[in-house]
Write a protein that holds these residues in place. Structure first.
Motif, PDB file in Angstrom:
ATOM      1  N   GLY A 112       0.788  -1.229   0.000  1.00  0.00           N
ATOM      2  CA  GLY A 112       0.000   0.000   0.000  1.00  0.00           C
ATOM      3  C   GLY A 112       0.817   1.274   0.000  1.00  0.00           C
ATOM      4  O   GLY A 112       0.266   2.351   0.206  1.00  0.00           O
ATOM      5  N   ARG A 113       2.144   1.193  -0.187  1.00  0.00           N
ATOM      6  CA  ARG A 113       2.981   2.401  -0.169  1.00  0.00           C
ATOM      7  C   ARG A 113       2.762   3.181  -1.461  1.00  0.00           C
ATOM      8  O   ARG A 113       2.705   2.614  -2.549  1.00  0.00           O
ATOM      9  CB  ARG A 113       4.457   2.042  -0.051  1.00  0.00           C
ATOM     10  N   GLY A 114       2.662   4.513  -1.314  1.00  0.00           N
ATOM     11  CA  GLY A 114       2.470   5.359  -2.483  1.00  0.00           C
ATOM     12  C   GLY A 114       3.717   6.136  -2.867  1.00  0.00           C
ATOM     13  O   GLY A 114       3.668   6.997  -3.749  1.00  0.00           O
ATOM     14  N   ASP A 115       4.843   5.853  -2.184  1.00  0.00           N
ATOM     15  CA  ASP A 115       6.068   6.590  -2.490  1.00  0.00           C
ATOM     16  C   ASP A 115       6.878   5.847  -3.549  1.00  0.00           C
ATOM     17  O   ASP A 115       6.402   4.901  -4.178  1.00  0.00           O
ATOM     18  CB  ASP A 115       6.898   6.797  -1.226  1.00  0.00           C
ATOM     19  N   GLU A 116       8.113   6.269  -3.713  1.00  0.00           N
ATOM     20  CA  GLU A 116       8.981   5.673  -4.724  1.00  0.00           C
ATOM     21  C   GLU A 116       9.268   4.207  -4.430  1.00  0.00           C
ATOM     22  O   GLU A 116       9.466   3.407  -5.358  1.00  0.00           O
ATOM     23  CB  GLU A 116      10.296   6.457  -4.811  1.00  0.00           C
ATOM     24  N   VAL A 117       9.340   3.860  -3.133  1.00  0.00           N
ATOM     25  CA  VAL A 117       9.585   2.462  -2.772  1.00  0.00           C
ATOM     26  C   VAL A 117       8.427   1.582  -3.245  1.00  0.00           C
ATOM     27  O   VAL A 117       8.623   0.487  -3.785  1.00  0.00           O
ATOM     28  CB  VAL A 117       9.809   2.330  -1.258  1.00  0.00           C
ATOM     29  N   GLY A 118       7.167   2.075  -3.052  1.00  0.00           N
ATOM     30  CA  GLY A 118       6.016   1.326  -3.540  1.00  0.00           C
ATOM     31  C   GLY A 118       6.034   1.207  -5.052  1.00  0.00           C
ATOM     32  O   GLY A 118       5.732   0.147  -5.619  1.00  0.00           O
ATOM     33  N   ALA A 119       6.383   2.322  -5.733  1.00  0.00           N
ATOM     34  CA  ALA A 119       6.480   2.276  -7.199  1.00  0.00           C
ATOM     35  C   ALA A 119       7.550   1.285  -7.634  1.00  0.00           C
ATOM     36  O   ALA A 119       7.382   0.549  -8.613  1.00  0.00           O
ATOM     37  CB  ALA A 119       6.794   3.669  -7.739  1.00  0.00           C
ATOM     38  N   LEU A 120       8.654   1.235  -6.870  1.00  0.00           N
ATOM     39  CA  LEU A 120       9.715   0.273  -7.180  1.00  0.00           C
ATOM     40  C   LEU A 120       9.209  -1.160  -7.027  1.00  0.00           C
ATOM     41  O   LEU A 120       9.485  -2.029  -7.869  1.00  0.00           O
ATOM     42  CB  LEU A 120      10.920   0.513  -6.260  1.00  0.00           C
ATOM     43  N   ALA A 121       8.427  -1.438  -5.955  1.00  0.00           N
ATOM     44  CA  ALA A 121       7.900  -2.789  -5.734  1.00  0.00           C
ATOM     45  C   ALA A 121       6.934  -3.188  -6.858  1.00  0.00           C
ATOM     46  O   ALA A 121       6.987  -4.313  -7.374  1.00  0.00           O
ATOM     47  CB  ALA A 121       7.205  -2.858  -4.380  1.00  0.00           C
ATOM     48  N   ASN A 122       6.055  -2.251  -7.256  1.00  0.00           N
ATOM     49  CA  ASN A 122       5.110  -2.562  -8.334  1.00  0.00           C
ATOM     50  C   ASN A 122       5.840  -2.822  -9.652  1.00  0.00           C
ATOM     51  O   ASN A 122       5.518  -3.757 -10.400  1.00  0.00           O
ATOM     52  CB  ASN A 122       4.118  -1.407  -8.509  1.00  0.00           C
ATOM     53  N   ALA A 123       6.842  -1.965  -9.932  1.00  0.00           N
ATOM     54  CA  ALA A 123       7.609  -2.166 -11.166  1.00  0.00           C
ATOM     55  C   ALA A 123       8.362  -3.486 -11.134  1.00  0.00           C
ATOM     56  O   ALA A 123       8.461  -4.196 -12.150  1.00  0.00           O
ATOM     57  CB  ALA A 123       8.589  -0.999 -11.355  1.00  0.00           C
TER      58      ALA A 123
END
Length: 707
Positions: A365-376
């Motif tokens: 559920g993170r909306g920061d760059e770390v979350g974007a990194l996990a989704n990517a």
């Protein structure tokens, strides 16, 4: 280096660098604040500590001057008071010594104080010896104290204080009051001498009073101006200072009014010395009382500022420390917030690197760059799974698989698509090439069979040619040896002919020499013949002399006979002459005979020499003919030898050529055998290639190609 550090280590390194920079900045800031603020105020307090005992010393020096002058003029009523002042001066010197030992070196005034102290001690010790010069001597010492006060103010920053309260209070207590009291003290002491003398005021004394009169007003106004500046900056100080300041002004005005009344406006002074001393000292004392009340106020101001600066410095340091701690705490929180998901991402990437496509990375559920990194990352893993499935189907021979690239930037998907298309095209081409390869192998096999047959025939022909070349080689070697022998014999004959030619030349030379010698001998024999004829003439002369001697001996014998006894000796001589004449005749006869023989022999020799000369000439001609024949023979032999040598060289070259041909035939034979072996190996390789072609055909049939 940074690439080798983890994210937490990088944050720690960044925090350490920030901490060091913060510490350096804090230190420099604290040092600057201390130097500009706390240290500045501390040095001012040191100057104030030095100023207070100096002002007390100046107060007693001023009193000692007037009392000493009055006592020197016979006023014994001042002796006790002068002695008390002298005792206090010793205490003042000790007090200044104490403060000088503590701060004199730091302020840079120790040497100046040492000089002033020596002057004061000398003045106290020898004040009675100065007489009329005591006033000038005392005043000079007081001026040195005033100069030391000014130097203390400069060295301690009191004279440069940017704060108006402390600056003007310092000017009032350090300059205005001491200068005012010194001027009033000089006026008091000069007027005291007039009161003691009860004499009229002289012109020069009046001028001196006038100059000092104006100076008192100047410093009184300066004191008032300083206090007005202080009140403008801090009105709360007016109640504490204004009463004393007004008292100074009033006392100064009263002092000047008394001076006018008692000295300047009268012909003779009638005031008692004691009364004048008391009245004038009240004005001086009022100024010093202001100093005593203003100096503590100045100290309080400096101490309050120093305390305020210390509080500000402490607050600044505290804020910096708190800021550093807050930054450190924030850095720790960021490290924890970023470190855990980044570590999970690193572990997932490591598993992915070893081919584990079952890895999962949740964004939580993170909306920061770390979350974007996990989704990517998760999207990348899914794409890799699809690629892996397609690669697995390709590995099983299913080239009909369809791969859809994620985007135009999907390098791997596009590469796999191109790879599948390329493999399909290559498999089709491979099938066609395999078919062509089979046909080619069969054609090559037939051609190789024909080549092998021709190769066998070529080997047999080459072997026959090689045997023929060997026979030719042996014949050439035999001819070369014979040509070499003939060439050697020819060279030997040429050498012998050269020797014969040389011998003929030597013989001709010898015969020429004999002919020349014979000519010389003939000439010498002819000369000898002429000499013999000359000898014959001499012999004839000698024979004539013998005849005459014989005749003389006869005549002598006759004369001897005539002489008788006396002629016996002469007869003996005559007999001896006759004997000598006879021997001479016999000798001449023998010589004539010998000369005749010599002449005959000479004639024979001349004749023989002429014959020998002619024979020599004939021999020379014959020898020349022989030499010409030998030279002709030598030339013929040389030409024959040259021809034989040329034949020998040609035979040797032919032998070398035959050897090269033989070598070439052997190489051709070996190459033919090698070619035959190679053809056999090629035949075997063709057989293997046909088997490989069949295997490739079976392998290609395993792949499924889209229609």
């Amino acid at each position: 280096m940074l690439a080798r550090l983890s994210i937490p280590q990088k944050f720690i390194l960044m925090g350490a660098i920030f901490g060091v920079a913060l510490a350096v900045v804090t230190y420099r800031m604290v040092a600057g604040m201390r130097e500009l603020g706390t240290e500045f105020a501390r040095k001012e307090l040191l100057g104030l500590d030095y100023q207070e005992p100096l002002v007390s010393l100046l107060r007693d020096l001023q009193a000692h001057r007037g009392l000493s002058l009055a006592e020197l003029q016979g006023e014994g009523q001042f002796t006790t008071e002068r002695q008390a002042v002298a005792a206090r001066l010793q205490e003042r010197l000790a007090a200044v010594d104490g403060i000088d030992r503590r701060v004199g070196t730091e302020l840079g005034v120790h040497e100046s104080w040492t000089k002033v102290r020596s002057e004061v001690e000398d003045l106290l010790k020898h004040w009675q010896q100065h007489g009329r010069e005591l006033f000038e001597r005392h005043t000079a010492v007081n001026n040195d104290v005033l100069a030391l006060l000014a130097r203390v103010g400069d060295a301690s920053n009191l004279a440069f204080d940017p704060n108006p309260v402390s600056y003007y209070l310092s000017d009032a207590t350090r300059v205005a009051v001491p200068e005012l009291t010194e001027i009033m003290g000089q006026v008091r002491d000069l007027a005291l001498q007039l009161a003691v003398q009860a004499s009229a005021i002289r012109e020069e004394e009046l001028k001196a009073f006038s100059r000092r009169y104006a100076t008192v007003y100047y410093f009184t106004d300066r004191l008032q101006n300083d206090l007005n500046k202080v009140y403008e900056a801090d009105a709360s100080l007016r109640p504490r200072l204004e009463e004393r300041r007004a008292a100074v002004t009033t006392a100064a005005q009263n002092f000047l009014a008394a001076l006018d009344r008692e000295f300047l406006n009268v012909e003779y002074s009638t005031i008692a010395p004691g009364d004048w001393w008391k009245l004038s000292t009240e004005a001086v004392q009022a100024a010093y009382e202001f100093h005593d009340s203003a100096a503590p106020v100045l100290r309080e101001v400096l101490q309050a500022r120093m305390a305020k600066l210390s509080r500000q410095l402490t607050l600044t340091i505290g804020l910096l420390v708190l800021g550093g701690l807050a930054v450190a705490a924030l850095a720790v929180a960021i490290i924890r917030d970023l470190g855990r998901p980044l570590q999970e991402a690193v572990q997932a990437a490591e598993r992915l690197a070893i081919g584990d496509l079952s890895v999962r990375l949740s964004a939580n559920g993170r909306g920061d760059e770390v979350g974007a990194l996990a989704n990517a990352f998760e999207h990348m893993v899914q794409s890799l799974r699809r690629v892996a499935e397609a690669a697995d189907r390709i590995s099983r021979g299913d080239l009909a698989v369809s791969i859809q690239p994620q985007s135009d930037q999907d390098v791997l998907g596009q590469a796999l698509t191109r790879m599948v298309a390329t493999l399909q095209e290559q498999i089709r081409l491979l099938q066609e090439e395999i078919e062509q390869l089979g046909t080619t192998n069969r054609n090559v096999t037939l051609a190789l069979n024909r080549v092998m047959t021709d190769a066998h025939r070529a080997v047999q022909a080459v072997q026959q040619a090689a045997r023929t070349v060997e026979e030719v080689k042996e014949t050439a070697e035999s001819a070369s040896r014979r040509a070499s022998e003939v060439a050697a014999a020819g060279e030997q004959a040429v050498a012998i002919s050269e020797i014969g030619e040389k011998a003929v030349h030597d013989a001709i030379t010898g015969i020429e020499n004999v002919r020349e010698q014979m000519k010389v001998i003939a000439k010498k024999i002819a000369h000898l013949s002429e000499q013999t004829r000359a000898i014959a003439q001499v012999t004839a002369t000698v024979n004539d002399l013998a005849d005459q001697s014989d005749l003389l001996s006869v005549n002598a014998g006759i004369e001897a006979v005539r002489a008788g006894v006396h002629g016996k000796g002469f007869a003996v001589v005559a007999q001896e002459v006759k004997n000598l004449s006879d021997r001479s005749k016999r000798a001449t006869a023998q010589i004539t005979s010998i000369l005749s023989d010599i002449q005959k022999a000479a004639q024979d020799v001349i004749l023989a020499s002429e014959q020998a000369t002619k024979a020599a000439e004939v021999g020379i001609q014959q020898t020349l003919d022989s030499g010409e024949a030998i030279r002709t023979l030598a030339q013929s032999l040389a030409e024959a030898t040259t021809a034989v040598a040329s034949i020998t060289q040609t035979s040797q070259r032919q032998l070398v050529d035959v050897e090269q041909v033989a070598t070439a035939m052997r190489l051709i034979d070996e190459a033919s055998r090698a070619n035959l072996d190679s053809v056999q190996q090629i035949e075997q390789s063709i057989q293997n290639l046909m088997e490989v072609s069949k295997s490739l055909e079976q392998l290609v049939r395993r792949y499924q190609i889209a229609a």
